[in-house]
Design a protein around this motif. Structure first.
Motif, mmCIF file in Angstrom:
data_model
loop_
_atom_site.group_PDB
_atom_site.id
_atom_site.type_symbol
_atom_site.label_atom_id
_atom_site.label_comp_id
_atom_site.label_asym_id
_atom_site.label_seq_id
_atom_site.Cartn_x
_atom_site.Cartn_y
_atom_site.Cartn_z
ATOM 1 N N LEU A 126 -17.447 -16.133 8.484
ATOM 2 C CA LEU A 126 -17.217 -16.149 9.936
ATOM 3 C C LEU A 126 -15.766 -15.783 10.258
ATOM 4 O O LEU A 126 -15.479 -15.032 11.187
ATOM 5 C CB LEU A 126 -17.532 -17.528 10.517
ATOM 6 N N ILE A 127 -14.843 -16.338 9.448
ATOM 7 C CA ILE A 127 -13.418 -16.076 9.685
ATOM 8 C C ILE A 127 -13.090 -14.610 9.417
ATOM 9 O O ILE A 127 -12.350 -13.974 10.176
ATOM 10 C CB ILE A 127 -12.547 -17.031 8.821
ATOM 11 N N GLU A 176 -11.692 -11.795 12.008
ATOM 12 C CA GLU A 176 -10.444 -11.075 11.711
ATOM 13 C C GLU A 176 -10.651 -9.564 11.847
ATOM 14 O O GLU A 176 -9.784 -8.853 12.341
ATOM 15 C CB GLU A 176 -9.960 -11.443 10.301
ATOM 16 N N ARG A 177 -11.818 -9.080 11.424
ATOM 17 C CA ARG A 177 -12.115 -7.640 11.554
ATOM 18 C C ARG A 177 -12.227 -7.246 13.024
ATOM 19 O O ARG A 177 -11.777 -6.166 13.417
ATOM 20 C CB ARG A 177 -13.401 -7.293 10.796
ATOM 21 N N GLU A 178 -12.840 -8.124 13.822
ATOM 22 C CA GLU A 178 -12.908 -7.861 15.277
ATOM 23 C C GLU A 178 -11.500 -7.735 15.855
ATOM 24 O O GLU A 178 -11.219 -6.877 16.681
ATOM 25 C CB GLU A 178 -13.599 -9.035 16.000
ATOM 26 N N ILE A 179 -10.593 -8.638 15.411
ATOM 27 C CA ILE A 179 -9.212 -8.641 15.908
ATOM 28 C C ILE A 179 -8.499 -7.348 15.511
ATOM 29 O O ILE A 179 -7.797 -6.734 16.313
ATOM 30 C CB ILE A 179 -8.456 -9.890 15.381
ATOM 31 N N GLN A 180 -8.726 -6.910 14.241
ATOM 32 C CA GLN A 180 -8.071 -5.691 13.763
ATOM 33 C C GLN A 180 -8.550 -4.452 14.530
ATOM 34 O O GLN A 180 -7.782 -3.519 14.760
ATOM 35 C CB GLN A 180 -8.325 -5.510 12.260
ATOM 36 N N GLN A 181 -9.833 -4.460 14.917
ATOM 37 C CA GLN A 181 -10.386 -3.282 15.614
ATOM 38 C C GLN A 181 -10.126 -3.322 17.126
ATOM 39 O O GLN A 181 -10.392 -2.349 17.826
ATOM 40 C CB GLN A 181 -11.905 -3.206 15.359
ATOM 41 N N PHE A 182 -9.611 -4.420 17.620
ATOM 42 C CA PHE A 182 -9.438 -4.598 19.074
ATOM 43 C C PHE A 182 -8.326 -3.687 19.605
ATOM 44 O O PHE A 182 -7.263 -3.566 19.011
ATOM 45 C CB PHE A 182 -9.094 -6.065 19.365
ATOM 46 N N LYS A 183 -8.615 -3.038 20.722
ATOM 47 C CA LYS A 183 -7.601 -2.204 21.364
ATOM 48 C C LYS A 183 -7.255 -2.841 22.713
ATOM 49 O O LYS A 183 -8.110 -2.978 23.570
ATOM 50 C CB LYS A 183 -8.126 -0.766 21.563
ATOM 51 N N SER A 184 -6.003 -3.210 22.855
ATOM 52 C CA SER A 184 -5.564 -3.899 24.067
ATOM 53 C C SER A 184 -5.472 -2.938 25.245
ATOM 54 O O SER A 184 -5.040 -1.799 25.090
ATOM 55 C CB SER A 184 -4.199 -4.534 23.793
ATOM 56 N N THR A 230 -5.204 -7.134 27.874
ATOM 57 C CA THR A 230 -6.393 -7.880 27.432
ATOM 58 C C THR A 230 -6.120 -8.430 26.038
ATOM 59 O O THR A 230 -5.474 -7.780 25.212
ATOM 60 C CB THR A 230 -7.648 -6.977 27.383
ATOM 61 N N GLN A 231 -6.566 -9.652 25.803
ATOM 62 C CA GLN A 231 -6.283 -10.349 24.538
ATOM 63 C C GLN A 231 -7.443 -10.181 23.554
ATOM 64 O O GLN A 231 -8.609 -10.161 23.939
ATOM 65 C CB GLN A 231 -6.093 -11.841 24.810
ATOM 66 N N HIS A 232 -7.091 -10.062 22.288
ATOM 67 C CA HIS A 232 -8.136 -10.012 21.243
ATOM 68 C C HIS A 232 -8.843 -11.362 21.179
ATOM 69 O O HIS A 232 -8.298 -12.365 21.646
ATOM 70 C CB HIS A 232 -7.531 -9.638 19.893
ATOM 71 N N PRO A 233 -10.059 -11.405 20.595
ATOM 72 C CA PRO A 233 -10.745 -12.706 20.479
ATOM 73 C C PRO A 233 -9.826 -13.671 19.720
ATOM 74 O O PRO A 233 -9.133 -13.246 18.786
ATOM 75 C CB PRO A 233 -11.995 -12.393 19.657
ATOM 76 N N PRO A 234 -9.799 -14.945 20.091
ATOM 77 C CA PRO A 234 -8.874 -15.869 19.416
ATOM 78 C C PRO A 234 -9.342 -16.189 18.002
ATOM 79 O O PRO A 234 -10.531 -16.116 17.697
ATOM 80 C CB PRO A 234 -8.946 -17.122 20.291
ATOM 81 N N ARG A 235 -8.394 -16.545 17.148
ATOM 82 C CA ARG A 235 -8.772 -17.077 15.830
ATOM 83 C C ARG A 235 -9.334 -18.481 16.043
ATOM 84 O O ARG A 235 -8.990 -19.135 17.017
ATOM 85 C CB ARG A 235 -7.572 -17.102 14.896
ATOM 86 N N TYR A 236 -10.147 -18.922 15.114
ATOM 87 C CA TYR A 236 -10.770 -20.242 15.265
ATOM 88 C C TYR A 236 -9.733 -21.356 15.099
ATOM 89 O O TYR A 236 -8.818 -21.214 14.307
ATOM 90 C CB TYR A 236 -11.858 -20.450 14.210
ATOM 91 N N ASN A 237 -9.882 -22.420 15.913
ATOM 92 C CA ASN A 237 -9.060 -23.604 15.631
ATOM 93 C C ASN A 237 -9.866 -24.540 14.740
ATOM 94 O O ASN A 237 -11.006 -24.227 14.394
ATOM 95 C CB ASN A 237 -8.569 -24.275 16.928
#
Length: 449
Positions: free
Chosen positions: A173-174, A178-186, A442-449
Motif C-alpha cells: 500500500l505504501i 509513493e508511485r502515485e506521488i512520484q507521478q503526480f503533476k502539480s 494542487t497537492q499530491h496524495p498525502p503519505r499515510y500517517n
C-alpha cells in the motif's frame, strides 16, 4: 486441594481478579502464549497445513508450575482474553496441561470489574474451536509468507526484521501511494480572498469572503484584481439555515489510535500499551474491539452523569451500530468501566488517555449540537463571479460542551465554525478593505500517517 485455579494472560490482570474472587480461587498467569511454531524451522506440514508446535525453553518452568497447580485443582477456569488470540491461548493451555473436559471451564469478560468477573463465572462456555482455527490459520499464513520474505529483508534492509501477512500488504500500500506521488503533476491556481466592512459601519466589523471561482494563472488573477478597484460590492443574497451536528460513535481500537495520535501525540504502540494498563487495572473495557456497541448499563450510567453534571437538556441516549462486515457486535466499544469516575489516579499518560475515552463515551450519549449557518453572496458590479462569506453560530452546544472530534488539518478547506458574521441585510453596500489573490498548487496524495 485448591478448589479453583483461574489462568489469565497477564500477571497484572491476575492480581486484580484475585481480589474479586476470594480465598477459594487461585489466579495465575500464562504470560501470553505457552507454545508456538518452532522458531528455526518452517514448522508447517504443507500437505495439510498442520502446524507443528513447541514449548519455548523460556516457558518450560512456567508450564511445569501450571501443570502441577492444575493437577491439584478441582476446576480449572481458562480466562484468557475474548479475541482469537485469547481463545487460542486457552486451547493451547487445555492441550499442554492435559486438562479434562469435566474439570475445565472457559470464561470471558469484557471488563475487569467484580460484577463482570462474577457474571463470567456464572456463565462459563466451551472453547470456541472456530476462533482457535481462525487464529491458527492466521499464524500459519504469517509463517508461510514470512519464512520466504523475512530473509529478503535481512539482506536488503537490516537483520532481525520480520515480515508476514500484514507487513507485506502494508508495504505494498505504501509503495503504491509513493508511485502515485512520484507521478503526480502539480497544477497552479489562484484563490481570491477578500475583507469587507459594511458601509457606514462604526464598529469596524469585518466580513471575510472567498471568490466562488479560481483562476488558472497570474494574468487572469491580476485582470480580476484590477477590475475590482472600481467595482461596487453589494449583498445580493443571505441564506440562513439551521443544522444539527451529531456526536461521533464511542471508540473502537482504530479510532482510539487515531484520536490519541491527533489529540495527545501518542504513537499507536504507546496508545495500546497505556490502554492495556487501564484495562488490566479495571479502568476501561477491553481495548481490542471493532464494535461501537455500548451496554445498557453504560448508557444508563452515562445518562445519570450527564444529568448531574450538565442537566436534562444535554441527554440523548443512542445506540451506535458497527458498519464493518463481520464485526463482533457482542463486544463493546472501548469505554470507562465506571462512568461516574470522571478522573482516575495513575501516570499523566494514563490520566490523559482515560480522559479522552471518558469524554468520547459521554459525548456519544449527549444531545446534538444546534448550529445556525449563514451564507452571504456578495455581488461584484459588472462581474458574473461573486464573493461568498460563510459563518456559523452555535445556538446550543450539546455534545460540543464535552468533545470535538479532530480531523486531519486541511488549510484549503477552512471551516466556518466560529467565524461570526455581523448583522447584514440584502442590498447592503460593502466597502472593500482588501482583496488578495493567493497562489496555490494542487497537492499530491498525502503519505499515510
Amino acid at each position: 486441594m485448591q478448589k479453583n485455579l483461574v489462568i489469565v494472560e497477564s500477571p497484572a490482570k491476575a492480581k486484580t481478579i484475585e481480589k474479586f474472587l476470594g480465598a477459594d480461587y487461585k489466579v495465575l498467569s500464562s504470560y501470553g502464549h505457552i507454545r508456538d511454531l518452532k522458531k528455526k524451522e518452517f514448522s508447517i506440514d504443507t500437505t495439510n497445513f498442520a502446524p507443528q508446535y513447541e514449548i519455548p525453553s523460556e516457558k518450560t518452568k512456567l508450564v511445569n508450575e501450571l501443570k502441577a497447580e492444575a493437577k491439584n485443582a478441582g476446576t480449572v477456569w481458562l480466562a484468557s482474553d475474548e479475541d482469537r488470540e485469547g481463545e487460542a491461548i486457552s486451547w493451547h493451555l487445555y492441550e499442554v496441561l492435559g486438562l479434562k473436559p469435566e474439570q475445565t471451564k472457559r470464561i470471558v469478560f469484557h471488563e475487569i470489574t467484580k460484577p463482570a468477573i462474577l457474571q463470567a463465572i456464572e456463565h462459563p462456555r466451551d472453547i470456541d474451536l472456530n476462533l482457535v482455527n481462525a487464529q491458527q490459520a492466521r499464524r500459519v499464513l504469517d509463517r508461510i509468507v514470512g519464512f520466504k520474505l523475512s530473509p529478503v529483508l535481512w539482506k536488503k534492509v537490516k537483520p532481525a526484521l520480520s515480515a508476514g501477512r500484514v507487513q507485506s500488504v502494508a508495504v505494498r500500500l505504501i509503495v503504491e501511494r509513493e508511485r502515485e506521488i512520484q507521478q503526480f503533476k502539480s497544477e497552479e491556481s489562484y484563490r481570491v480572498v477578500a475583507l469587507f466592512t459594511p458601509a457606514n459601519s462604526k464598529d469596524g466589523t469585518e466580513i471575510k469572503a472567498e471568490l466562488n471561482q479560481r483562476f488558472k494563472n497570474k494574468e487572469e488573477a491580476t485582470r480580476f484584481l484590477e477590475s475590482c478597484k472600481s467595482a461596487a460590492f453589494t449583498i445580493r443574497d443571505i441564506a440562513t439555515r439551521p443544522q444539527k451536528r451529531m456526536p461521533a460513535a464511542p471508540f473502537t481500537t482504530s479510532t482510539l489510535q487515531q484520536e490519541a495520535a491527533h489529540k495527545l501525540g501518542f504513537t499507536v504502540a504507546q496508545t495500546m500499551m497505556i490502554a492495556q494498563r487501564l484495562y488490566e487495572s479495571g479502568r476501561i473495557t477491553y481495548m481490542r474491539t471493532d464494535s461501537v456497541n455500548l451496554s445498557s448499563l453504560c448508557i444508563n450510567a452515562s445518562t445519570a452523569v450527564i444529568k448531574e453534571l450538565m442537566g436534562e437538556r444535554y441527554v440523548k441516549s443512542r445506540q451506535f451500530h458497527t458498519k464493518t462486515k463481520g464485526a463482533q457486535e457482542a463486544h463493546e466499544a472501548i469505554r470507562p468501566t465506571y462512568m461516574d469516575q470522571t478522573e482516575i489516579e495513575g501516570t499523566p499518560q494514563e490520566r490523559r488517555l482515560y480522559d479522552l475515552i471518558w469524554k468520547r463515551t459521554v459525548a456519544s450519549q449527549m444531545a446534538d449540537a444546534e448550529i445556525e449557518k449563514t451564507t452571504a453572496t456578495i455581488q461584484i458590479s459588472g462581474q458574473d463571479a461573486a464573493f461568498v462569506a460563510t459563518g456559523e453560530v452555535i445556538k446550543f452546544d450539546g455534545f460540543l460542551k464535552v468533545y470535538r472530534e479532530s480531523f486531519d488539518e486541511d488549510s484549503e478547506n477552512e471551516t466556518a465554525e466560529g467565524n461570526l458574521l455581523p448583522p447584514m441585510e440584502t442590498g447592503q453596500q460593502l466597502e472593500r478593505k482588501e482583496i488578495q489573490a493567493l497562489q496555490r498548487f494542487t497537492q499530491h496524495p498525502p503519505r499515510y500517517n
